[in-house]
Write a protein that holds these residues in place. Structure first.
Motif, PDB file in Angstrom:
ATOM      1  N   ASN A  82       0.815  -1.205   0.000  1.00  0.00           N
ATOM      2  CA  ASN A  82       0.000   0.000   0.000  1.00  0.00           C
ATOM      3  C   ASN A  82       0.852   1.260   0.000  1.00  0.00           C
ATOM      4  N   LEU A  83       1.929   1.259   0.779  1.00  0.00           N
ATOM      5  CA  LEU A  83       2.807   2.429   0.827  1.00  0.00           C
ATOM      6  C   LEU A  83       3.451   2.694  -0.524  1.00  0.00           C
ATOM      7  N   ASP A  84       3.828   1.628  -1.215  1.00  0.00           N
ATOM      8  CA  ASP A  84       4.408   1.794  -2.543  1.00  0.00           C
ATOM      9  C   ASP A  84       3.400   2.453  -3.487  1.00  0.00           C
ATOM     10  N   LYS A  85       2.151   2.013  -3.397  1.00  0.00           N
ATOM     11  CA  LYS A  85       1.115   2.592  -4.271  1.00  0.00           C
ATOM     12  C   LYS A  85       0.846   4.046  -3.903  1.00  0.00           C
ATOM     13  N   LEU A  86       0.798   4.344  -2.602  1.00  0.00           N
ATOM     14  CA  LEU A  86       0.512   5.705  -2.162  1.00  0.00           C
ATOM     15  C   LEU A  86       1.632   6.673  -2.510  1.00  0.00           C
ATOM     16  N   SER A  87       2.875   6.178  -2.535  1.00  0.00           N
ATOM     17  CA  SER A  87       4.033   7.045  -2.755  1.00  0.00           C
ATOM     18  C   SER A  87       4.455   7.144  -4.212  1.00  0.00           C
ATOM     19  N   ARG A  88       3.873   6.321  -5.058  1.00  0.00           N
ATOM     20  CA  ARG A  88       4.281   6.304  -6.461  1.00  0.00           C
ATOM     21  C   ARG A  88       3.997   7.644  -7.129  1.00  0.00           C
ATOM     22  N   ALA A  89       4.910   8.063  -7.968  1.00  0.00           N
ATOM     23  CA  ALA A  89       4.754   9.343  -8.675  1.00  0.00           C
ATOM     24  C   ALA A  89       4.994   9.124 -10.167  1.00  0.00           C
ATOM     25  N   PRO A  90       4.284   9.834 -11.020  1.00  0.00           N
ATOM     26  CA  PRO A  90       3.195  10.756 -10.675  1.00  0.00           C
ATOM     27  C   PRO A  90       1.920   9.991 -10.307  1.00  0.00           C
ATOM     28  N   ARG A  91       1.096  10.581  -9.466  1.00  0.00           N
ATOM     29  CA  ARG A  91      -0.175   9.955  -9.078  1.00  0.00           C
ATOM     30  C   ARG A  91      -1.278  10.418 -10.019  1.00  0.00           C
ATOM     31  N   PRO A  92      -2.137   9.505 -10.438  1.00  0.00           N
ATOM     32  CA  PRO A  92      -3.226   9.902 -11.334  1.00  0.00           C
ATOM     33  C   PRO A  92      -4.447  10.452 -10.609  1.00  0.00           C
ATOM     34  N   ALA A  93      -4.466  10.320  -9.278  1.00  0.00           N
ATOM     35  CA  ALA A  93      -5.640  10.752  -8.513  1.00  0.00           C
ATOM     36  C   ALA A  93      -5.222  11.059  -7.084  1.00  0.00           C
ATOM     37  N   PRO A  94      -5.988  11.905  -6.396  1.00  0.00           N
ATOM     38  CA  PRO A  94      -5.614  12.306  -5.032  1.00  0.00           C
ATOM     39  C   PRO A  94      -5.653  11.158  -4.027  1.00  0.00           C
ATOM     40  N   ILE A  95      -5.048  11.426  -2.875  1.00  0.00           N
ATOM     41  CA  ILE A  95      -5.165  10.583  -1.691  1.00  0.00           C
ATOM     42  C   ILE A  95      -6.054  11.320  -0.699  1.00  0.00           C
ATOM     43  N   VAL A  96      -6.987  10.599  -0.099  1.00  0.00           N
ATOM     44  CA  VAL A  96      -7.833  11.171   0.950  1.00  0.00           C
ATOM     45  C   VAL A  96      -7.166  10.913   2.297  1.00  0.00           C
ATOM     46  N   VAL A  97      -6.971  11.964   3.069  1.00  0.00           N
ATOM     47  CA  VAL A  97      -6.366  11.855   4.400  1.00  0.00           C
ATOM     48  C   VAL A  97      -7.429  12.198   5.434  1.00  0.00           C
ATOM     49  N   LEU A  98      -7.659  11.285   6.367  1.00  0.00           N
ATOM     50  CA  LEU A  98      -8.599  11.505   7.463  1.00  0.00           C
ATOM     51  C   LEU A  98      -7.796  11.640   8.750  1.00  0.00           C
ATOM     52  N   GLU A  99      -7.795  12.832   9.314  1.00  0.00           N
ATOM     53  CA  GLU A  99      -7.015  13.057  10.527  1.00  0.00           C
ATOM     54  C   GLU A  99      -7.821  12.639  11.762  1.00  0.00           C
ATOM     55  N   ASN A 100      -7.322  11.604  12.417  1.00  0.00           N
ATOM     56  CA  ASN A 100      -7.890  11.132  13.688  1.00  0.00           C
ATOM     57  C   ASN A 100      -9.401  10.940  13.625  1.00  0.00           C
TER      58      ASN A 100
END
Length: 234
Positions: A82-100
């Motif tokens: 999952n980390l590899d997919k999240l960190s791959r560049a360039p990304r074709p779409a945003p990442i959603v971040v939910l804080e706490n």
């Protein structure tokens, strides 16, 4: 292992290539009938995979019986994948971040939205496990259609952070880039000072005066819809 609670969770896990090791049902025939109606592409696989057990046995193996009376166990994807997919560049779409985030159902609804919009993934901070069975149930098993991980705030993937905040610029005036991290605060308190300081830009959803807030999943849906359009349909 991940509990796949209900027909839709099992269906989506299979469609998105989860390693499903076992599945049980209180009434296998009704599960296959449902498959014929809703997922004909999986009827044969479900017939081979699902084992019928007595209803009492089924009730003793799941936290609460889903109306479809079927459940499975699948292997949880490795965090590194999952980390590899999240960190791959360039990304074709945003990442959603939910804080706490605090509400398991809200997190599941966000995962379902992210999968539907084709977001790169969903990252949560804090002590909630985004793979909790109640989250997977609310997401209908669509964790396997995207990348879902829990990370510390200082360990977020690279990319500009667009944090949702009432004091930000109207989101309709902002172009959200494909590599954005769309960050949402907790349901009760909003974004933290640490996230506010890290943000590239603060953006706000349009809201009528005297209305206090939107539901978290609704906010994510509006932000992702704004990112995705208007543009040519794929």
């Amino acid at each position: 292992m991940v509990l796949l609670d209900g027909f839709h969770a099992l269906k989506h896990a299979l469609r998105f290539e989860a390693d499903v090791r076992v599945a049980i049902a209180g009434d296998k025939g009704s599960v296959l009938t449902l498959a014929d109606e809703l997922a004909g592409d999986l009827t044969k696989r479900l017939s081979d995979l699902v084992t019928e057990v007595p209803a009492e046995t089924f009730r003793g193996l799941v936290p609460r019986v889903h109306p479809t009376q079927v459940a499975g166990l699948a292997v949880r994807p490795s965090p590194q994948r999952n980390l590899d997919k999240l960190s791959r560049a360039p990304r074709p779409a945003p990442i959603v971040v939910l804080e706490n985030p605090r509400n398991l159902g809200n997190v599941g609804a966000v995962v379902r939205l992210a999968a539907g919009f084709g977001a790169t993934g969903v990252v949560t901070t804090g002590d909630m496990d985004p793979w909790h069975p109640n989250v997977v149930r609310a997401a209908a098993g669509l964790h396997y259609a995207t990348a879902v991980e829990s990370l510390p705030l200082d360990g977020l993937p690279p990319g500009p952070v667009y944090a949702l905040d009432p004091e930000g610029d109207d989101i309709r005036s902002v172009m959200l880039p494909d590599d954005a991290l769309l960050a949402f605060g907790s349901e009760r308190h909003g974004i933290s000072p640490e996230l506010r300081e890290r943000a590239t830009k603060l953006v706000a959803l349009p809201m009528r005066p005297q209305v206090s807030s939107y539901n978290l999943a609704t906010s994510v849906a509006m932000a992702l819809f704004h990112w995705g359009g208007p543009r040519p349909a794929p």
